[in-house]
Design a protein around this motif. Structure first.
Motif, PDB file in Angstrom:
ATOM      1  N   VAL A  17      14.736  39.901  54.424  1.00  0.00           N
ATOM      2  CA  VAL A  17      14.319  41.022  53.774  1.00  0.00           C
ATOM      3  C   VAL A  17      15.439  41.452  52.704  1.00  0.00           C
ATOM      4  CG1 VAL A  17      13.342  43.260  53.223  1.00  0.00           C
ATOM      5  CG2 VAL A  17      12.574  41.628  55.134  1.00  0.00           C
ATOM      6  N   ASP A  18      15.344  41.055  51.274  1.00  0.00           N
ATOM      7  CA  ASP A  18      16.326  41.630  50.377  1.00  0.00           C
ATOM      8  C   ASP A  18      15.509  42.806  49.879  1.00  0.00           C
ATOM      9  OD1 ASP A  18      17.280  42.322  47.991  1.00  0.00           O
ATOM     10  OD2 ASP A  18      18.568  40.598  47.997  1.00  0.00           O
ATOM     11  N   LEU A  19      16.080  44.028  49.832  1.00  0.00           N
ATOM     12  CA  LEU A  19      15.536  45.264  49.613  1.00  0.00           C
ATOM     13  C   LEU A  19      14.766  45.359  48.186  1.00  0.00           C
ATOM     14  CD1 LEU A  19      16.166  46.318  52.489  1.00  0.00           C
ATOM     15  CD2 LEU A  19      16.541  48.522  51.513  1.00  0.00           C
ATOM     16  N   GLY A  20      15.656  44.616  47.156  1.00  0.00           N
ATOM     17  CA  GLY A  20      15.104  44.866  45.988  1.00  0.00           C
ATOM     18  C   GLY A  20      14.238  43.674  45.363  1.00  0.00           C
ATOM     19  N   HIS A  21      13.839  42.879  46.619  1.00  0.00           N
ATOM     20  CA  HIS A  21      12.879  41.826  46.156  1.00  0.00           C
ATOM     21  C   HIS A  21      11.383  41.811  46.154  1.00  0.00           C
ATOM     22  CE1 HIS A  21      16.256  38.545  46.488  1.00  0.00           C
ATOM     23  NE2 HIS A  21      16.658  39.427  45.661  1.00  0.00           N
ATOM     24  N   HIS A  22      11.040  43.225  45.912  1.00  0.00           N
ATOM     25  CA  HIS A  22       9.449  43.633  46.063  1.00  0.00           C
ATOM     26  C   HIS A  22       9.021  44.356  44.785  1.00  0.00           C
ATOM     27  CE1 HIS A  22      11.594  43.637  50.100  1.00  0.00           C
ATOM     28  NE2 HIS A  22      10.555  42.810  50.702  1.00  0.00           N
TER      29      HIS A  22
ATOM     30  N   GLY B  79      13.362  46.623  40.209  1.00  0.00           N
ATOM     31  CA  GLY B  79      12.968  45.440  40.459  1.00  0.00           C
ATOM     32  C   GLY B  79      14.228  44.913  41.251  1.00  0.00           C
ATOM     33  N   ASP B  80      14.723  43.738  40.958  1.00  0.00           N
ATOM     34  CA  ASP B  80      15.756  43.288  41.724  1.00  0.00           C
ATOM     35  C   ASP B  80      17.121  43.859  41.100  1.00  0.00           C
ATOM     36  OD1 ASP B  80      17.407  41.922  43.643  1.00  0.00           O
ATOM     37  OD2 ASP B  80      17.480  40.114  42.448  1.00  0.00           O
ATOM     38  N   ASP B  81      17.273  45.199  41.027  1.00  0.00           N
ATOM     39  CA  ASP B  81      18.248  45.785  40.367  1.00  0.00           C
ATOM     40  C   ASP B  81      19.939  45.365  40.864  1.00  0.00           C
ATOM     41  OD1 ASP B  81      16.135  46.817  38.882  1.00  0.00           O
ATOM     42  OD2 ASP B  81      15.975  48.460  40.150  1.00  0.00           O
ATOM     43  N   ASP B  82      19.635  45.556  42.406  1.00  0.00           N
ATOM     44  CA  ASP B  82      21.145  45.023  42.888  1.00  0.00           C
ATOM     45  C   ASP B  82      21.863  46.482  42.709  1.00  0.00           C
ATOM     46  OD1 ASP B  82      21.147  42.497  44.421  1.00  0.00           O
ATOM     47  OD2 ASP B  82      20.972  41.553  42.569  1.00  0.00           O
ATOM     48  N   LEU B  83      21.245  47.291  42.646  1.00  0.00           N
ATOM     49  CA  LEU B  83      22.001  48.581  42.964  1.00  0.00           C
ATOM     50  C   LEU B  83      22.743  49.157  44.011  1.00  0.00           C
ATOM     51  CD1 LEU B  83      19.802  50.933  40.728  1.00  0.00           C
ATOM     52  CD2 LEU B  83      22.049  49.871  40.011  1.00  0.00           C
TER      53      LEU B  83
ATOM     54  N   LEU C  80      25.095  43.029  53.129  1.00  0.00           N
ATOM     55  CA  LEU C  80      24.932  43.639  51.354  1.00  0.00           C
ATOM     56  C   LEU C  80      24.535  42.665  50.566  1.00  0.00           C
ATOM     57  CD1 LEU C  80      28.046  46.315  51.172  1.00  0.00           C
ATOM     58  CD2 LEU C  80      25.759  46.685  51.981  1.00  0.00           C
ATOM     59  N   ASP C  81      23.698  42.779  49.469  1.00  0.00           N
ATOM     60  CA  ASP C  81      23.905  42.016  48.545  1.00  0.00           C
ATOM     61  C   ASP C  81      23.346  42.660  47.151  1.00  0.00           C
ATOM     62  OD1 ASP C  81      23.162  39.800  46.648  1.00  0.00           O
ATOM     63  OD2 ASP C  81      21.386  39.141  47.373  1.00  0.00           O
ATOM     64  N   GLU C  82      24.380  42.833  46.506  1.00  0.00           N
ATOM     65  CA  GLU C  82      24.659  43.726  45.324  1.00  0.00           C
ATOM     66  C   GLU C  82      25.321  43.097  44.261  1.00  0.00           C
ATOM     67  OE1 GLU C  82      24.810  47.880  48.177  1.00  0.00           O
ATOM     68  OE2 GLU C  82      26.627  47.140  46.902  1.00  0.00           O
TER      69      GLU C  82
ATOM     70  N   HIS D 247      12.452  35.703  50.486  1.00  0.00           N
ATOM     71  CA  HIS D 247      11.582  35.866  49.325  1.00  0.00           C
ATOM     72  C   HIS D 247      11.939  36.773  48.293  1.00  0.00           C
ATOM     73  CE1 HIS D 247      10.596  39.402  51.923  1.00  0.00           C
ATOM     74  NE2 HIS D 247      10.207  39.761  50.894  1.00  0.00           N
ATOM     75  N   LYS D 248      11.263  36.439  47.124  1.00  0.00           N
ATOM     76  CA  LYS D 248      11.568  37.304  45.861  1.00  0.00           C
ATOM     77  C   LYS D 248      10.443  37.146  45.000  1.00  0.00           C
ATOM     78  CE  LYS D 248      14.714  38.090  42.098  1.00  0.00           C
ATOM     79  NZ  LYS D 248      16.412  37.780  41.570  1.00  0.00           N
ATOM     80  N   MET D 249      10.041  38.311  44.529  1.00  0.00           N
ATOM     81  CA  MET D 249       8.725  38.245  43.833  1.00  0.00           C
ATOM     82  C   MET D 249       8.762  37.782  42.244  1.00  0.00           C
ATOM     83  SD  MET D 249       6.700  41.810  42.524  1.00  0.00           S
ATOM     84  CE  MET D 249       8.238  42.377  41.515  1.00  0.00           C
TER      85      MET D 249
HETATM   86 MN    MN Z   1      18.213  39.223  44.557  1.00  0.00          MN
END
Ligand code: MN
Ligand code: RM4
Ligand code: MN
Length: 424
Positions: free
Chosen positions: A249-254, A284-288, A320-322, A216-218
């Motif tokens: 769960v992608d941590l940046g997608h909330h 947001g989805d900063d991908d840091l 990882l997804d960065e 998911h992604k907001m």
């Molecule tokens: Mn993403």
């Protein structure tokens, strides 16, 4: 790959200090009844997959600033990820993104073997147009209003399963950019129903021992609504599809401040946690890089995972997804993988019996302190010792800088243009 003798020389300079630190930490943990060797064994067995697309410099909507030695194709990416694994000993798998990484399965397998890597989940891509496909995904893919576009998107996902099957993957990750930019543009219900119909066709093509990960992604690229916008919709989709469908769960997608560790606990409770795309974010989805903004949140996620360890069927995929924009991507991957392992190790130290007792007694402060005791522990000697024993580097970043790999690939791989934005 890097000359093992370089790693050996670098390690030799650091080994005595590490031994002293490891012993001191072992003594401290023993006072708490924790066997450092047992923790180290778990840490050593823990692996994180790396995304092929993180080996190159990422980009924003505005620009991309590539550095020397950018990977030219999937084989360069596999070589680069091999170095990350060689130095960290923590990233034994690589996740491919199709069509970016499309290649002959036998060539992919041979390259991975050379680098001591295996293939993790395969990712489909229907958030951009493909040169070899006739129809556009501009207005969506699996949920598009036009059945012909939906069919094209389904066929692409099935192609990904087919390739994945031949290279040893066991899961398909689906993230779609489908959504809408204007209120009224899309009928929420009809759009979701179309998505579900398409997803069912993909699900039907899964091999028996495969899973499909629904991510998911907001928001973004759709800025008003997204078809799979949150874990609730993701859960409903996974439940509609069946047992082989789980939520990623992608941590940046909330939204900022969302309690992600609680989402993790809920998905675990209902057997629907697929796994993670680890990264960090401020807005947001900063991908840091994982753990750079909020390492405590990463720790709290692992606290939930350890709480659930050993439950039947519990097997979260960690990846990882960065997007690395201002750092050497390989250094970022090494640092990020290390942060993920660190969070795992710290969460392993939590005294779960004491935590439960504090929870039962409604002792909020001591419950929090019990968690913090794990989080505050500097577990680096455990991580470094695990790496040393695997033949990896005590200090992966310093060893990477000393080994000359970046300069070598900078000479071997012609410079690429920095023009244009985008993530690829
Ligand atoms: Mn993403
Ligand atoms: C998306 C999402 C997907 C990733 C793409 C590149 O935001 O995180 O997992 O494959 O980016
Ligand atoms: Mn992701």
């Amino acid at each position: 790959m890097i000359e093992p003798s370089v790693i050996g020389e670098e390690n030799a300079r650091r080994e005595a200090a590490l031994r002293a630190d490891y012993e001191a930490l072992g003594t401290r943990l023993a006072r708490d009844g924790i066997d450092i060797e047992a923790v180290k064994a778990k840490v050593a067995a823990f692996g994180i997959a790396v995304p092929s697309w993180a080996a190159g410099t990422g980009g924003t909507r505005f620009a991309r600033f590539p550095g020397p030695g950018e990977p030219r194709d999937v084989f360069d990416k596999i070589d680069d990820c091999g170095v990350v694994h060689q130095l960290t000993g923590a990233t034994p798998a690589i996740s491919l993104h199709i069509p970016w990484d499309r290649a002959a399965p036998e060539d992919l397998l041979a390259k991975a073997k050379e680098n001591d890597l295996v293939f993790d989940a395969v990712n489909s891509n229907t958030f951009q147009d493909h040169a070899d496909l006739p129809l556009s995904f501009r207005y969506g893919s699996l949920s598009h209003t036009d059945k012909a576009v939906r069919d094209q998107a389904v066929a692409h996902n099935i192609e990904c399963i087919e390739l994945g099957r031949r290279i040893g993957s066991k899961a398909l990750s689906i993230w779609v950019g489908d959504g809408s930019n204007f209120p009224g543009q899309a009928n929420f219900t009809r759009q979701l129903d179309r998505y579900l119909d398409s997803a069912r066709e993909i699900y039907a093509a899964l091999p028996d021992d495969w899973r499909v990960f629904i991510e998911h992604k907001m928001y973004e690229p759709a800025f008003y609504s997204t078809v799979v916008q949150d874990w609730g919709t993701s859960y409903l989709i996974a439940r509609e599809l069946g047992d082989k469908a789980q939520c990623l769960v992608d941590l940046g997608h909330h939204a900022p401040n969302v309690n992600i560790e609680m989402i993790v606990a809920r998905l675990i409770r209902f057997g629907k946690l697929a796994g993670f795309h680890f990264n960090d974010s401020k807005y947001g989805d900063d991908d840091l890089d994982a753990g750079v903004i909020d390492p405590y949140r990463l720790f709290l996620v692992f606290n939930e995972l350890i709480e659930a360890e050993g439950a039947p069927g519990f097997d979260p995929a960690c990846m990882l997804d960065e997007s690395h924009n201002v750092t050497d991507p390989l250094e970022s991957m090494m640092a990020s993988a290390t942060e993920v392992v660190r969070a795992y190790a710290q969460a392993l130290l939590v005294d779960r019996t004491a935590l439960l007792a504090h929870q039962e007694a409604n002792d909020a402060l001591m419950a929090s302190e019990t968690l913090k005791r794990g989080f505050r522990t500097d577990v680096e000697p455990i991580l470094a010792q695990a790496r040393l024993e695997k033949g990896a580097a005590i200090d992966p970043l310093a060893t990477f800088r000393a080994c000359g790999y970046r300069a070598r690939i900078g000479r071997e791989r012609p410079a690429v243009s920095g023009a244009g934005g985008g993530i690829v």
